[in-house]
Scaffold this motif. Structure first.
Motif, short mmCIF file in Angstrom:
data_model
loop_
_atom_site.label_atom_id
_atom_site.label_comp_id
_atom_site.label_asym_id
_atom_site.label_seq_id
_atom_site.Cartn_x
_atom_site.Cartn_y
_atom_site.Cartn_z
N GLU A 339 96.65 102.52 -18.57
CA GLU A 339 97.62 102.78 -17.49
C GLU A 339 99.04 102.65 -18.03
O GLU A 339 99.74 101.68 -17.75
N ALA A 342 101.94 102.32 -15.17
CA ALA A 342 101.80 101.17 -14.28
C ALA A 342 102.00 99.85 -15.03
O ALA A 342 102.67 98.94 -14.53
N ARG A 346 105.14 97.14 -14.36
CA ARG A 346 104.93 95.74 -13.98
C ARG A 346 105.69 94.80 -14.90
O ARG A 346 106.16 93.73 -14.47
#
Length: 536
Positions: A339, A342, A346
């Motif tokens: 990912e 993502a 984060r």
């Protein structure tokens, strides 16, 4: 996995020549590394894009020149997430590297090579950049110090922009003391940089000379399990470094989402969109939507950011620094591959808001997680609180603190205030106008009570030692005031208030304004609030 630190280097003979010719300054002969979006005369500035390998700099960036003028010698240009778009350290066609602690875990980006050059012992100092956290995330993942100064304090002239209004030149070092020395050499207004600004002659009024109060999140935060264990240990250590105060961080975190979820993508497109034809597909996918951002969306984003600034500003009147983990976790290469967007997003949870809100920060090591990977935290403060943060960071690491405040400074006296003269409150301007400077934040010893006294105009405080006040004491501020100004301040303070000695929670005494007991009969007891600032 090998550490892919360098993109280009001067040959050893050239480095030796530069060392011989280096000025006899405080960094004489010291090697340093430079992130490859910062110009170094004679080397290409690629920003990790091979298509730019013919872009050889004819002049070094201002930050590089200032280190060279101090006697430092650049070795070469370091690897990075392409176009400084990433916090992982994997978005480079020149190769990716793991943390020096684990080949399976990412090094952090975008200043990956500069952080690794210091962590691996190849240089004691390296320059990076930080727009979303790139000067702090790789510091945390490699157990070193990453200093992100106040925006504009260090010139970005000669830096290939990522997000021009937010970009900062940063430093990586192994100690806080080395970071302080580098900052002092790098700062200064630069006519070649439209975003440059000089530091004020003295810090803003609410920045304390002796920082003691550390804000920490007032509720649970998003952390991986291994990080959560290390964070708990870090909080225990923080309680030995200063006094911890819970503060809300929701508006900070909401502001962070604007960096990639708001119109600032348009600024990235403006800065290097024309170079994306051969870019890393992930970088291209992130930045290309910036070309479609409308003017109306830009101003809507600025409005939202102004709201977050207004909402978070009062927090800085009650604390000296905000302590947060640098990241929520430490991903593996497999995590990033699964990912890529993502996981990267984060990583910016606790770093993205800092430049948007015009704050400064320093990332410092904070021990290890249970799996022995390094854990890092960051001290965050308002603009131009850079040296105060370095004082806290030095105390954190156990280094000698170069204190800005001088307890024995002749011709001055320390005075405690508990009411509307405190930072950010209506009468604070009177203190500042008299030449006062905030020395430190503190609390009284137990046994004091605070009253709101009756009368017209700005409400007045009445502090009395009754012997039965809150065990945690009453919040106050200690200001350093020129002695001739003390009389002027006293003249403006009506009865039943007068000067007396106030005992603080550490047992020391300081001059301050106390109320006579008969004067509080008609007052309202607000002691339960813990201080004037939270009573209304």
């Amino acid at each position: 996995m090998t550490h892919m630190i360098w993109i280009s280097r001067f040959d050893p003979a050239e480095v030796e020549r530069r060392r011989r010719d280096a000025p006899d300054g405080p960094l004489h002969g010291q090697a340093f590394a430079v992130k490859d979006n910062i110009d170094v005369e004679g080397l290409a500035t690629t920003a990790a894009c091979p298509a730019l390998e013919d872009r050889v700099a004819k002049r070094s960036a201002t930050a590089v020149r200032r280190l060279e003028e101090a006697g430092a010698v650049p070795l070469g240009k370091t690897n990075m997430d392409q176009f400084a778009t990433g916090l992982v350290g994997t978005r480079s066609p020149y190769g990716a590297s793991g943390s020096v602690f684990s080949a399976a875990h990412v090094s952090g980006g975008s200043s990956s090579g500069s952080a690794l050059a210091v962590a691996a012992g190849e240089v004691p100092l390296a320059l990076g950049t930080d727009t979303a956290g790139s000067g702090r995330v790789p510091a945390a993942f490699n157990g070193i110090v990453g200093l992100k100064p106040t925006r504009g304090l260090v010139s970005t002239a000669g830096v290939l922009p990522a997000c021009r209004s937010l970009d900062c030149v940063t430093t990586f070092t192994r100690t806080v003391g080395a970071a302080r020395q580098a900052l002092d050499l790098l700062v200064g207004a630069d006519p070649d940089d439209a975003w440059s600004r000089a530091a004020p002659p003295r810090p803003p009024a609410h920045v304390a000379a002796r920082p003691r109060v550390i804000g920490v999140p007032d509720g649970p935060i998003d952390l991986d399990p291994e990080h959560a264990v290390a964070w708990k240990a870090a909080l225990d250590h923080a309680a030995r470094v200063g006094r911890l105060v819970p503060v809300p961080i929701g508006d900070f975190l909401a502001a962070a989402t604007l960096l990639y979820g708001g119109p600032w993508l348009a600024e990235r497109w403006h800065g290097f969109g024309h170079l994306l034809e051969t870019a890393d597909p992930i970088v291209k996918g992130i930045v290309t939507p910036g070309r479609n951002v409308t003017g109306a969306e830009v101003f809507a984003g600025l409005d939202r950011l102004a709201g977050f600034r207004q909402a978070t500003e009062p927090i800085w009147y009650g604390i000296d620094a905000l302590l947060l983990p640098t990241t929520p976790g430490h991903p593996t290469f497999a995590d990033v591959a699964a990912e890529p967007v993502a996981v990267n997003a984060r990583l910016g949870t606790y770093t993205n808001f800092v430049n948007l809100l015009d704050l400064c920060a320093v990332a410092v090591p904070a021990g290890h997680r249970p799996d022995r990977l390094p854990f890092g935290v960051q001290f965050i403060g308002p603009a131009f609180a850079d040296h105060a943060l370095l004082d806290l960071a030095a105390r954190w690491t156990g280094e000698t603190i170069q204190q800005a405040g001088k307890p024995g400074e002749p011709g001055t006296t320390l005075v405690a205030v508990v009411g509307a003269h405190m930072s950010g409150l209506p009468l604070n301007g009177e203190l500042v106008g008299l030449g006062a400077a905030l020395e430190y934040r503190a609390r009284t010893a137990s046994g004091y009570r605070l009253f709101r006294l009756p009368g017209p105009g700005v409400p007045r405080p009445g502090l009395v030692r009754t012997g039965d006040g809150p065990a945690a004491g009453i919040a106050l501020e200690v200001w350093r005031l020129p002695r001739p100004a003390l009389g002027a301040l006293l003249d403006g303070v009506p009865a039943p208030l007068g000067l007396g000695r106030i005992t603080l929670d550490d047992g020391t005494e300081v001059l301050g304004f106390l109320a006579e007991e008969h004067g509080i009969r008609d007052g309202v007891d607000i002691s339960a609030a813990g201080g004037w600032r939270h009573a209304f």
